[in-house]
Scaffold this active site. Structure first.
Site, PDB file in Angstrom:
ATOM      1  N   ASN A   1       0.870  -1.181   0.000  1.00 13.17           N
ATOM      2  CA  ASN A   1       0.000   0.000   0.000  1.00 13.17           C
ATOM      3  C   ASN A   1       0.904   1.228   0.000  1.00 13.17           C
ATOM      4  OD1 ASN A   1      -1.790   2.048   0.468  1.00 13.17           O
ATOM      5  ND2 ASN A   1      -2.503   1.302   2.463  1.00 13.17           N
TER       6      ASN A   1
ATOM      7  N   LYS B   1       0.114   4.248  -0.290  1.00 12.25           N
ATOM      8  CA  LYS B   1      -0.540   5.436   0.293  1.00 12.25           C
ATOM      9  C   LYS B   1      -0.303   6.651  -0.617  1.00 12.25           C
ATOM     10  CE  LYS B   1      -0.300   3.112   4.689  1.00 12.25           C
ATOM     11  NZ  LYS B   1      -0.241   3.162   6.138  1.00 12.25           N
TER      12      LYS B   1
ATOM     13  N   HIS C   1      -9.667   0.574   4.950  1.00 15.54           N
ATOM     14  CA  HIS C   1      -8.390   0.877   5.603  1.00 15.54           C
ATOM     15  C   HIS C   1      -8.628   1.858   6.765  1.00 15.54           C
ATOM     16  CE1 HIS C   1      -4.312   2.189   6.344  1.00 15.54           C
ATOM     17  NE2 HIS C   1      -3.920   1.114   5.682  1.00 15.54           N
TER      18      HIS C   1
ATOM     19  N   GLU D   1      -7.031   4.319   7.839  1.00 15.94           N
ATOM     20  CA  GLU D   1      -6.826   5.747   7.531  1.00 15.94           C
ATOM     21  C   GLU D   1      -8.063   6.335   6.858  1.00 15.94           C
ATOM     22  OE1 GLU D   1      -3.051   5.315   5.520  1.00 15.94           O
ATOM     23  OE2 GLU D   1      -2.165   4.722   7.430  1.00 15.94           O
TER      24      GLU D   1
ATOM     25  N   GLU E   1      -5.122  -5.209  10.375  1.00 15.70           N
ATOM     26  CA  GLU E   1      -4.130  -4.151  10.573  1.00 15.70           C
ATOM     27  C   GLU E   1      -4.424  -3.437  11.883  1.00 15.70           C
ATOM     28  OE1 GLU E   1      -2.297  -2.798   6.613  1.00 15.70           O
ATOM     29  OE2 GLU E   1      -4.220  -1.795   6.735  1.00 15.70           O
TER      30      GLU E   1
ATOM     31  N   GLY F   1       2.494   2.284  10.805  1.00 16.91           N
ATOM     32  CA  GLY F   1       3.400   3.431  10.701  1.00 16.91           C
ATOM     33  C   GLY F   1       4.104   3.793  11.989  1.00 16.91           C
TER      34      GLY F   1
ATOM     35  N   SER G   1       3.570  -2.107  10.338  1.00 19.43           N
ATOM     36  CA  SER G   1       5.022  -2.162  10.560  1.00 19.43           C
ATOM     37  C   SER G   1       5.621  -3.524  10.241  1.00 19.43           C
ATOM     38  CB  SER G   1       5.370  -1.724  11.991  1.00 19.43           C
ATOM     39  OG  SER G   1       4.951  -0.381  12.198  1.00 19.43           O
TER      40      SER G   1
HETATM   41  P1  13P Z   1       3.037   0.379   7.660  1.00 18.12           P
HETATM   42  O1  13P Z   1       3.596  -0.908   7.078  1.00 18.12           O
HETATM   43  O2  13P Z   1       3.745   1.598   7.173  1.00 18.12           O
HETATM   44  O3  13P Z   1       2.893   0.290   9.131  1.00 18.12           O
HETATM   45  O4  13P Z   1       1.535   0.516   7.060  1.00 18.12           O
HETATM   46  C1  13P Z   1       0.690  -0.568   7.089  1.00 18.12           C
HETATM   47  C2  13P Z   1      -0.528  -0.243   6.304  1.00 18.12           C
HETATM   48  O5  13P Z   1      -1.292   0.637   6.662  1.00 18.12           O
HETATM   49  C3  13P Z   1      -0.769  -1.005   5.079  1.00 18.12           C
HETATM   50  O6  13P Z   1      -2.044  -0.789   4.579  1.00 18.12           O
END
Ligand code: 13P
Length: 252
Positions: A10, A12, A97, A99, A169, A175, A215
């Site tokens: 992803n 982003k 997701h 976010e 997740e 992150g 992560s």
């Molecule tokens: P990170 O691997 O940066 O923690 O992000 C995970 C994520 O949100 C994948 O969709």
């Protein structure tokens, strides 16, 4: 039945056009000879078509969108429909997701509609969910995850479960550099599979690949992927470097 092994990236809201081209090309080159692992990249929308061309002749390499509209078409300025995403050459879409839930206030009702739109356009779903830190600290993580799964997936058509992927997740791990331990991931993934067996059937639950995200990186992927119910990863930060993404791809 053997479940599909999957590594998804992803991206982003990152990378320029040139960087996106270089990253996808590099992943393609580095994954030659890696058999049986499905790779999916989720770039920003403007790069979908360009990257779809790069992966089109690859057997196990796909492109997906990070979001789609819950509407089919019309006066929704700034939105992009599932059909448009499919016509750009993508085959997957992320739905739910954290976010999107947090920053764009997406509700379960919207997620159900997004899934319906995506399925109508023959896009496959990666349905994402996971608890916040305060929910885990208050021992509410199982309850939270169960609710997120049941409320949306009870509307998902059983006959399309062979195309469904899901991603656990935990929000506290996204992150932050703080990964779930393999024991925490396995415990939750087993619980998720049990919940899927209640929503669909035990037989179907055994076939659905459950990805871990939060992560996950080149250092910890092997340990996480060695867990019985962890069928791959949805990778954020570490998917932006071809070397790291390829180490993760080779971590099964
Ligand atoms: P990170 O691997 O940066 O923690 O992000 C995970 C994520 O949100 C994948 O969709």
């Amino acid at each position: 039945m053997k479940r599909k092994k999957i590594v998804a990236g992803n991206w982003k809201m990152n990378l320029s056009w040139v960087e996106a081209f270089d990253l996808a090309t590099s992943i393609k080159e580095k994954s030659e000879g890696v058999a049986g692992i499905q790779k999916i990249i989720f770039p920003p929308l403007p790069y979908l078509q360009m990257l779809s061309v790069i992966v089109e002749d690859e057997a196990d390499f796909f492109v997906g969108a990070q979001n789609c509209s819950e509407h089919e078409k019309g006066a929704y300025t700034g939105e992009v429909s599932a059909e448009m995403i499919e016509s750009a050459g993508a085959s997957f879409v992320l739905v739910g997701h954290s976010e999107r839930r947090m920053y764009f206030s997406e509700t379960n009702e919207q997620l159900i509609q997004k899934i319906n739109q995506a399925l109508k356009s023959d896009l496959k779903i990666i349905f994402c969910f996971g608890e916040h830190l305060n929910e885990r600290n208050n021992n509410l993580h199982f309850e939270t995850v169960k609710q997120q799964l049941v409320e949306v997936l009870k509307h998902y058509p059983k006959e399309k479960t062979n195309e469904l992927l899901i991603a656990y997740e935990p929000v506290w791990a996204i992150g932050t550099g703080e990964t779930a331990t393999p024991a925490q991931a396995q415990e939750m993934h087993a619980f998720v599979r049990k919940t899927l067996s209640e929503i669909f059937s035990n037989e179907i639950a055994q076939t659905i690949s459950i990805l871990y995200g939060g992560s996950c990186n080149a250092q910890n992927a092997k340990e996480l992927f060695s867990c019985e119910d962890v069928d791959g990863g949805l990778i954020g930060g570490a998917s932006l470097k071809a070397e790291d993404f390829c180490i993760i791809m080779n971590s099964f």
